[in-house]
Write a protein that holds these residues in place. Sequence first.
Motif, mmCIF file in Angstrom:
data_model
loop_
_atom_site.group_PDB
_atom_site.id
_atom_site.type_symbol
_atom_site.label_atom_id
_atom_site.label_comp_id
_atom_site.label_asym_id
_atom_site.label_seq_id
_atom_site.Cartn_x
_atom_site.Cartn_y
_atom_site.Cartn_z
ATOM 1 N N ASN A 6 0.701 -0.955 -0.042
ATOM 2 C CA ASN A 6 -0.031 0.064 0.086
ATOM 3 C C ASN A 6 0.908 1.196 0.007
ATOM 4 N N SER A 7 2.151 1.265 0.414
ATOM 5 C CA SER A 7 3.025 2.298 0.305
ATOM 6 C C SER A 7 3.634 2.366 -0.859
ATOM 7 N N CYS A 8 3.441 1.635 -2.000
ATOM 8 C CA CYS A 8 4.109 1.570 -3.062
ATOM 9 C C CYS A 8 3.539 2.949 -3.884
ATOM 10 N N LYS A 9 4.178 3.578 -4.699
ATOM 11 C CA LYS A 9 3.717 4.594 -5.495
ATOM 12 C C LYS A 9 2.807 4.146 -6.589
ATOM 13 N N LEU A 10 1.709 4.510 -7.094
ATOM 14 C CA LEU A 10 0.920 4.303 -8.161
ATOM 15 C C LEU A 10 1.594 5.138 -9.322
ATOM 16 N N VAL A 11 1.981 4.556 -10.236
ATOM 17 C CA VAL A 11 2.543 5.461 -11.511
ATOM 18 C C VAL A 11 1.942 5.091 -12.892
ATOM 19 N N PRO A 12 1.083 5.545 -13.682
ATOM 20 C CA PRO A 12 0.377 5.107 -14.666
ATOM 21 C C PRO A 12 1.450 4.853 -15.675
ATOM 22 N N GLY A 13 1.092 3.553 -16.198
ATOM 23 C CA GLY A 13 1.861 2.574 -17.171
ATOM 24 C C GLY A 13 2.828 1.938 -16.603
ATOM 25 N N ILE A 14 3.052 1.947 -15.281
ATOM 26 C CA ILE A 14 4.237 1.160 -14.657
ATOM 27 C C ILE A 14 3.541 -0.202 -14.088
ATOM 28 N N PRO A 15 4.077 -1.408 -14.167
ATOM 29 C CA PRO A 15 3.508 -2.473 -13.416
ATOM 30 C C PRO A 15 2.996 -2.433 -12.187
ATOM 31 N N ALA A 16 1.821 -3.219 -11.944
ATOM 32 C CA ALA A 16 1.223 -3.014 -10.412
ATOM 33 C C ALA A 16 2.246 -3.762 -9.587
ATOM 34 N N GLN A 17 2.290 -3.481 -8.395
ATOM 35 C CA GLN A 17 3.092 -4.319 -7.268
ATOM 36 C C GLN A 17 1.912 -5.341 -6.837
ATOM 37 N N THR A 18 2.479 -6.496 -6.776
ATOM 38 C CA THR A 18 1.536 -7.662 -6.253
ATOM 39 C C THR A 18 2.260 -8.656 -5.388
ATOM 40 N N SER A 140 13.295 -12.715 -10.507
ATOM 41 C CA SER A 140 12.673 -13.520 -11.296
ATOM 42 C C SER A 140 12.120 -12.995 -12.589
ATOM 43 N N SER A 141 11.440 -13.475 -13.465
ATOM 44 C CA SER A 141 10.920 -12.758 -14.490
ATOM 45 C C SER A 141 9.968 -11.924 -14.631
ATOM 46 N N THR A 142 9.132 -12.270 -13.251
ATOM 47 C CA THR A 142 8.012 -11.272 -12.768
ATOM 48 C C THR A 142 8.187 -9.924 -12.313
ATOM 49 N N SER A 143 9.695 -9.748 -12.202
ATOM 50 C CA SER A 143 10.094 -8.575 -11.642
ATOM 51 C C SER A 143 10.317 -7.411 -12.795
ATOM 52 N N SER A 144 10.228 -6.222 -12.522
ATOM 53 C CA SER A 144 10.358 -5.218 -13.583
ATOM 54 C C SER A 144 10.888 -3.798 -12.976
ATOM 55 N N SER A 145 11.678 -3.207 -13.744
ATOM 56 C CA SER A 145 12.226 -1.775 -13.557
ATOM 57 C C SER A 145 11.991 -1.006 -14.479
ATOM 58 N N ALA A 146 11.274 0.315 -14.076
ATOM 59 C CA ALA A 146 11.058 1.474 -15.009
ATOM 60 C C ALA A 146 11.828 2.700 -14.684
ATOM 61 N N PHE A 147 12.389 2.905 -15.913
ATOM 62 C CA PHE A 147 13.149 4.209 -15.710
ATOM 63 C C PHE A 147 12.419 5.276 -16.393
ATOM 64 N N VAL A 148 12.073 6.450 -15.781
ATOM 65 C CA VAL A 148 11.388 7.475 -16.170
ATOM 66 C C VAL A 148 12.172 9.008 -16.264
ATOM 67 N N ILE A 149 11.970 9.686 -17.209
ATOM 68 C CA ILE A 149 12.081 10.918 -17.281
ATOM 69 C C ILE A 149 10.734 11.804 -17.537
ATOM 70 N N ASN A 150 10.647 12.789 -16.606
ATOM 71 C CA ASN A 150 9.461 13.452 -16.711
ATOM 72 C C ASN A 150 9.329 14.949 -16.530
ATOM 73 N N ARG A 151 8.460 15.476 -17.255
ATOM 74 C CA ARG A 151 8.387 17.156 -17.462
ATOM 75 C C ARG A 151 6.988 17.701 -17.091
ATOM 76 N N ARG A 152 6.934 18.263 -15.832
ATOM 77 C CA ARG A 152 5.528 18.747 -15.467
ATOM 78 C C ARG A 152 5.775 20.447 -15.315
ATOM 79 N N GLY A 153 5.354 21.151 -16.169
ATOM 80 C CA GLY A 153 5.577 22.415 -16.225
ATOM 81 C C GLY A 153 7.093 22.780 -16.287
ATOM 82 N N ASN A 154 7.492 23.585 -15.455
ATOM 83 C CA ASN A 154 9.042 23.934 -15.339
ATOM 84 C C ASN A 154 9.607 22.868 -14.198
ATOM 85 N N ILE A 155 9.129 21.888 -14.058
ATOM 86 C CA ILE A 155 9.862 20.812 -13.164
ATOM 87 C C ILE A 155 10.217 19.524 -13.722
#
Length: 213
Positions: A6-18, A140-155
């Motif tokens: 429940n403390s895992c951040k929900l990020v659109p497009g990123i695999p869900a934590q199960t 294991s093969s069920t694991s994943s790592s997502a690398f993200v670059i994000n711009r929101r406005g000037n951040i």
Amino acid sequence: MKKNINSCKLVPGIPAQTEGGFHDTESEKVYENIVEAKYAYQLLKMRLLDINHWQDYCAMSFAKFRLYNTKGSFKESVLSRHDLVRINVYASPELGTIYYWVKISDIFFEEYEEFERTVIIFIPTSHPRNQQSEIAHFYSSTSSSAFVINRRGNILSAAVYGRNETPNLDTNFLGKIKNRIISFCAVVGLSKVQWRNFTDGILNTNGISMSGD
């Protein structure tokens, strides 16, 4: 050590934590205006897609990343979905360098006036020339790592999101022990320190003109 999903951040497009471990590693940089932020985003996007030079941008001492096609031939060109990445990790003087393999399971871009994002998702995979298809990674093969670059406005932000980090037990006895130890160290936070170096480093544009000239 088991984390509360429940403390895992929900990020659109990123695999869900199960199951297993996870981590959310993020760094942020604020620019004076949107024009500078947009220019910086394009620079960081090129950096993120240039996997062969990640260690140069981020001064990573723990690993080197090399891009390969599905047949196991080295690639200098732009990456694409299903390409492979070999991670060269120096373990110790006794063990030398250990090689792990991941596959690009997805890559996508979002570009709007106020929001832009580049995402690369990796999953553990086998050595491209391994007939037995044994996963060549400590996760294991069920694991994943997502690398993200994000711009929101000037951040701008850079992030690495690890999900469903469970040890790879589909190997021999010694391999199972090694993978359990390495994955445990990652779960308790040792890998998060390394990924923080990555996210901080890839955002570093000090000394680079933001004028676009």
